[in-house]
Design an enzyme around this catalytic site. Structure first.
Site, PDB file in Angstrom:
ATOM      1  CB  SER A 107      28.364 -23.085  46.055  1.00 20.54           C
ATOM      2  OG  SER A 107      27.266 -22.430  46.640  1.00 20.54           O
ATOM      3  N   GLY A 150      36.146 -21.148  43.460  1.00 17.08           N
ATOM      4  CA  GLY A 150      36.423 -21.316  44.895  1.00 17.08           C
ATOM      5  C   GLY A 150      36.849 -22.741  45.193  1.00 17.08           C
ATOM      6  CG  ASP A 208      37.246 -16.877  36.207  1.00 15.46           C
ATOM      7  OD1 ASP A 208      36.194 -16.846  35.529  1.00 15.46           O
ATOM      8  OD2 ASP A 208      37.666 -15.909  36.867  1.00 15.46           O
ATOM      9  CB  VAL A 209      33.158 -20.066  33.306  1.00 16.32           C
ATOM     10  CG1 VAL A 209      32.973 -21.406  34.008  1.00 16.32           C
ATOM     11  CG2 VAL A 209      32.340 -18.960  33.981  1.00 16.32           C
ATOM     12  CG  ASN A 260      25.690 -24.768  38.150  1.00 15.18           C
ATOM     13  OD1 ASN A 260      24.505 -24.563  38.375  1.00 15.18           O
ATOM     14  ND2 ASN A 260      26.642 -24.603  39.087  1.00 15.18           N
ATOM     15  CE1 TYR A 285      21.401 -14.485  37.173  1.00 16.32           C
ATOM     16  CE2 TYR A 285      19.097 -14.651  36.526  1.00 16.32           C
ATOM     17  CZ  TYR A 285      20.230 -15.206  37.097  1.00 16.32           C
ATOM     18  OH  TYR A 285      20.188 -16.517  37.573  1.00 16.32           O
ATOM     19  CE  LYS A 320      21.648 -17.456  34.652  1.00 18.40           C
ATOM     20  NZ  LYS A 320      22.513 -18.651  34.721  1.00 18.40           N
ATOM     21  CB  THR A 338      22.075 -21.362  46.037  1.00 20.61           C
ATOM     22  OG1 THR A 338      21.953 -20.104  45.355  1.00 20.61           O
ATOM     23  CG2 THR A 338      21.214 -22.391  45.369  1.00 20.61           C
TER      24      THR A 338
HETATM   25  N1  LIG Z   1      19.546 -19.602  43.073  1.00 20.10           N
HETATM   26  C1  LIG Z   1      18.626 -19.177  42.221  1.00 20.10           C
HETATM   27  O1  LIG Z   1      17.589 -18.622  42.626  1.00 20.10           O
HETATM   28  C2  LIG Z   1      18.798 -19.403  40.748  1.00 20.10           C
HETATM   29  C3  LIG Z   1      17.679 -19.260  39.924  1.00 20.10           C
HETATM   30  C4  LIG Z   1      17.823 -19.471  38.556  1.00 20.10           C
HETATM   31  C5  LIG Z   1      19.056 -19.825  38.028  1.00 20.10           C
HETATM   32  N2  LIG Z   1      20.125 -19.934  38.855  1.00 20.10           N
HETATM   33  C6  LIG Z   1      21.417 -20.290  38.265  1.00 20.10           C
HETATM   34  O2  LIG Z   1      21.906 -21.467  38.838  1.00 20.10           O
HETATM   35  C7  LIG Z   1      23.332 -21.496  38.685  1.00 20.10           C
HETATM   36  C8  LIG Z   1      23.980 -21.916  40.006  1.00 20.10           C
HETATM   37  O3  LIG Z   1      23.768 -20.883  40.951  1.00 20.10           O
HETATM   38  P1  LIG Z   1      23.454 -21.177  42.486  1.00 20.10           P
HETATM   39  O4  LIG Z   1      22.129 -20.593  42.763  1.00 20.10           O
HETATM   40  O5  LIG Z   1      23.739 -22.584  42.814  1.00 20.10           O
HETATM   41  O6  LIG Z   1      24.505 -20.158  43.170  1.00 20.10           O
HETATM   42  P2  LIG Z   1      25.805 -20.414  44.057  1.00 20.10           P
HETATM   43  O7  LIG Z   1      26.400 -19.056  44.243  1.00 20.10           O
HETATM   44  O8  LIG Z   1      25.475 -21.206  45.261  1.00 20.10           O
HETATM   45  O9  LIG Z   1      26.736 -21.273  43.080  1.00 20.10           O
HETATM   46  C9  LIG Z   1      27.351 -20.710  41.952  1.00 20.10           C
HETATM   47  C10 LIG Z   1      28.787 -21.190  41.866  1.00 20.10           C
HETATM   48  O10 LIG Z   1      29.387 -20.597  40.694  1.00 20.10           O
HETATM   49  C11 LIG Z   1      30.710 -20.229  41.035  1.00 20.10           C
HETATM   50  N3  LIG Z   1      31.207 -19.170  40.143  1.00 20.10           N
HETATM   51  C12 LIG Z   1      30.899 -17.847  40.152  1.00 20.10           C
HETATM   52  N4  LIG Z   1      31.597 -17.194  39.214  1.00 20.10           N
HETATM   53  C13 LIG Z   1      32.362 -18.130  38.601  1.00 20.10           C
HETATM   54  C14 LIG Z   1      33.305 -18.066  37.548  1.00 20.10           C
HETATM   55  N5  LIG Z   1      33.622 -16.908  36.943  1.00 20.10           N
HETATM   56  N6  LIG Z   1      33.901 -19.218  37.155  1.00 20.10           N
HETATM   57  C15 LIG Z   1      33.613 -20.384  37.769  1.00 20.10           C
HETATM   58  N7  LIG Z   1      32.739 -20.503  38.781  1.00 20.10           N
HETATM   59  C16 LIG Z   1      32.124 -19.381  39.192  1.00 20.10           C
HETATM   60  C17 LIG Z   1      30.645 -19.745  42.465  1.00 20.10           C
HETATM   61  O11 LIG Z   1      31.917 -19.791  43.085  1.00 20.10           O
HETATM   62  C18 LIG Z   1      29.644 -20.736  43.062  1.00 20.10           C
HETATM   63  O12 LIG Z   1      30.292 -21.851  43.639  1.00 20.10           O
HETATM   64  C19 LIG Z   1      23.735 -20.088  38.196  1.00 20.10           C
HETATM   65  O13 LIG Z   1      23.961 -20.124  36.803  1.00 20.10           O
HETATM   66  C20 LIG Z   1      22.510 -19.258  38.521  1.00 20.10           C
HETATM   67  O14 LIG Z   1      22.387 -18.132  37.683  1.00 20.10           O
HETATM   68  C21 LIG Z   1      20.029 -19.755  40.196  1.00 20.10           C
END
Ligand SMILES: NC(=O)c1ccc[n+]([C@@H]2O[C@H](COP(=O)([O-])OP(=O)(O)OC[C@H]3O[C@@H](n4cnc5c(N)ncnc54)[C@H](O)[C@@H]3O)[C@@H](O)[C@H]2O)c1
Length: 271
Positions: free
Chosen positions: A12, A35, A59-60, A86, A150, A154, A185
Site C-alpha cells: 500500500s 496484507g 509482520d515486522v 517502510n 508516534y 519515529k 495513503t
Molecule cells: N502517510 C503519511 O502521512 C506519512 C507521513 C510520514 C511518514 N509516513 C510513514 O510512511 C510509511 C508508509 O505508510 P503509508 O502512509 O504508505 O501507509 P499505508 O497504511 O498506506 O502503508 C503502510 C503499510 O504497512 C503495512 N504494515 C502495517 N503494520 C505492519 C506490520 N506489523 N508488518 C508489516 N507491514 C505492516 C500495512 O499493511 C500497509 O500496507 C509508514 O512508516 C508511515 O509511518 C507516512
C-alpha cells in the site's frame, strides 16, 4: 550492478510507490507486508512498470519472519542491495489518554520493526555493500501535539539511522532516512488512539498534502542517487526543520498553541 531491493509495508501507499519507482529502472523487488491482497496488486503493478520480484508475508514485529525474508532474498536473488524499512501504523491522542498498550503497539511496529529489519538484513548488506532506507516522518523532528508515541517511535528511527550511518560507513553500507510530512495513503486505516475525533483530525492532515506518495517516491529516488542522508520530501517540512534548528523555542511555542487548538476541537464544550 545493484538492482535488488526489499521493501516492508509494500502492499500500500508509499511502499508500493517506492516499488514502482525502482521497478521503472528494472529492479528486482522482494515485496513484504502483513496484507497479502495488497502485495499481489503491488507485484502486478511492478511487473507492468518493468520490474520483477516476489512477495512474502512478513509482520515486522516478528524477527523470525524478517530473517526468513532475508533468506528468501538470498535464495531468489542471491542477496540484496537495498532495504526499505517502510511498514508503519498511525496513532494519535494526548499523552494523558494514551495507554501503555498504545505505546507498546506503536513502538513494536514503527521503531522495533525498523531495528529488526536492519538487523536481519545486515549480513546480506555487508556482502553487497548495500544501502538502508528507513522511512521515519517529520514527526521525528517536529514533535507535533497529540501523537507522542508516534513522535518517539519515529525519532527513534532517525536516531537509529544516524547511529548506523556512522557505524556502517567502514563497511561501505549507505544509510538514508526519509522524513515526510502528512500525505494521502491508507495510513488512517491502521490508526489507533483513544479518541475518534483525533482520527478525523489526522485524516484531514493526510488529505491536505500538496504532494502524493508517488511524488515522494520520486524525490527519494533522486536524493538517494545524490547520496543524501536526511531526505525531507515536503517543502514545508524543509522550512520547518530549518526554523527549528535556528530557533527551537519558536517551534515549541507554535506546537503548544496547536495543541491548545486540537484539544479544543477534540473536546468541544470543555475549552
Ligand atoms: N502517510 C503519511 O502521512 C506519512 C507521513 C510520514 C511518514 N509516513 C510513514 O510512511 C510509511 C508508509 O505508510 P503509508 O502512509 O504508505 O501507509 P499505508 O497504511 O498506506 O502503508 C503502510 C503499510 O504497512 C503495512 N504494515 C502495517 N503494520 C505492519 C506490520 N506489523 N508488518 C508489516 N507491514 C505492516 C500495512 O499493511 C500497509 O500496507 C509508514 O512508516 C508511515 O509511518 C507516512
Amino acid at each position: 550492478m545493484q538492482n535488488r531491493m526489499m521493501i516492508t509495508g509494500a502492499g500500500s501507499g508509499l511502499g508500493r510507490e517506492i516499488a514502482l519507482r525502482w521497478a521503472c529502472e528494472g529492479w528486482r523487488l522482494a515485496l513484504s507486508d502483513v496484507g497479502e491482497e495488497g502485495l499481489k496488486q503491488t507485484l502486478a503493478m511492478v511487473r507492468e512498470a518493468g520490474g520483477s520480484g516476489f512477495i512474502q508475508r512478513c509482520d515486522v514485529r516478528d524477527y523470525s519472519q524478517l530473517v526468513a525474508l532475508a533468506q528468501a532474498c538470498e535464495t531468489q536473488f542471491g542477496g540484496i542491495d537495498v532495504i526499505v524499512n517502510n511498514a508503519g501504523v498511525a496513532s494519535g491522542g494526548f499523552f494523558a489518554e494514551l495507554s501503555l498498550e498504545d505505546w507498546d503497539w506503536q513502538i513494536a511496529i514503527n521503531l522495533m520493526g525498523v531495528v529488526k529489519g536492519c538487523k536481519a538484513f545486515l549480513p546480506l548488506l555487508e556482502q553487497s555493500k548495500g544501502r538502508i532506507i528507513n522511512i521515519a516522518s517529520m514527526a521525528a523532528l517536529m514533535q507535533g501535539p497529540a501523537m507522542s508515541n508516534y513522535n518517539v517511535a519515529k525519532a527513534g528511527v532517525v536516531a537509529l539511522s544516524e547511529s548506523l550511518l556512522v557505524e556502517l560507513r567502514q563497511l561501505d553500507i549507505g544509510v538514508h532516512v526519509v522524513c515526510p510530512s502528512f500525505f494521502q495513503t491508507n495510513l488512517l486505516d491502521s490508526f489507533r488512539g483513544p479518541t475518534p475525533a483525533m482520527k478525523a483530525q489526522v485524516g484531514k492532515l493526510l488529505e491536505s498534502s500538496p504532494i502524493s506518495a508517488a511524488d515522494i517516491a520520486e524525490y527519494i529516488w533522486q536524493q538517494v542517487a545524490r547520496g543524501q542522508f536526511m531526505i525531507l520530501p515536503h517543502e514545508q517540512g524543509r522550512l520547518a526543520w530549518h526554523l527549528k534548528q535556528h530557533d527551537p523555542q519558536a517551534l515549541y511555542d507554535e506546537m503548544a498553541s496547536m495543541a491548545e487548538k486540537m484539544r479544543a476541537k477534540a473536546r468541544p464544550g470543555q475549552s
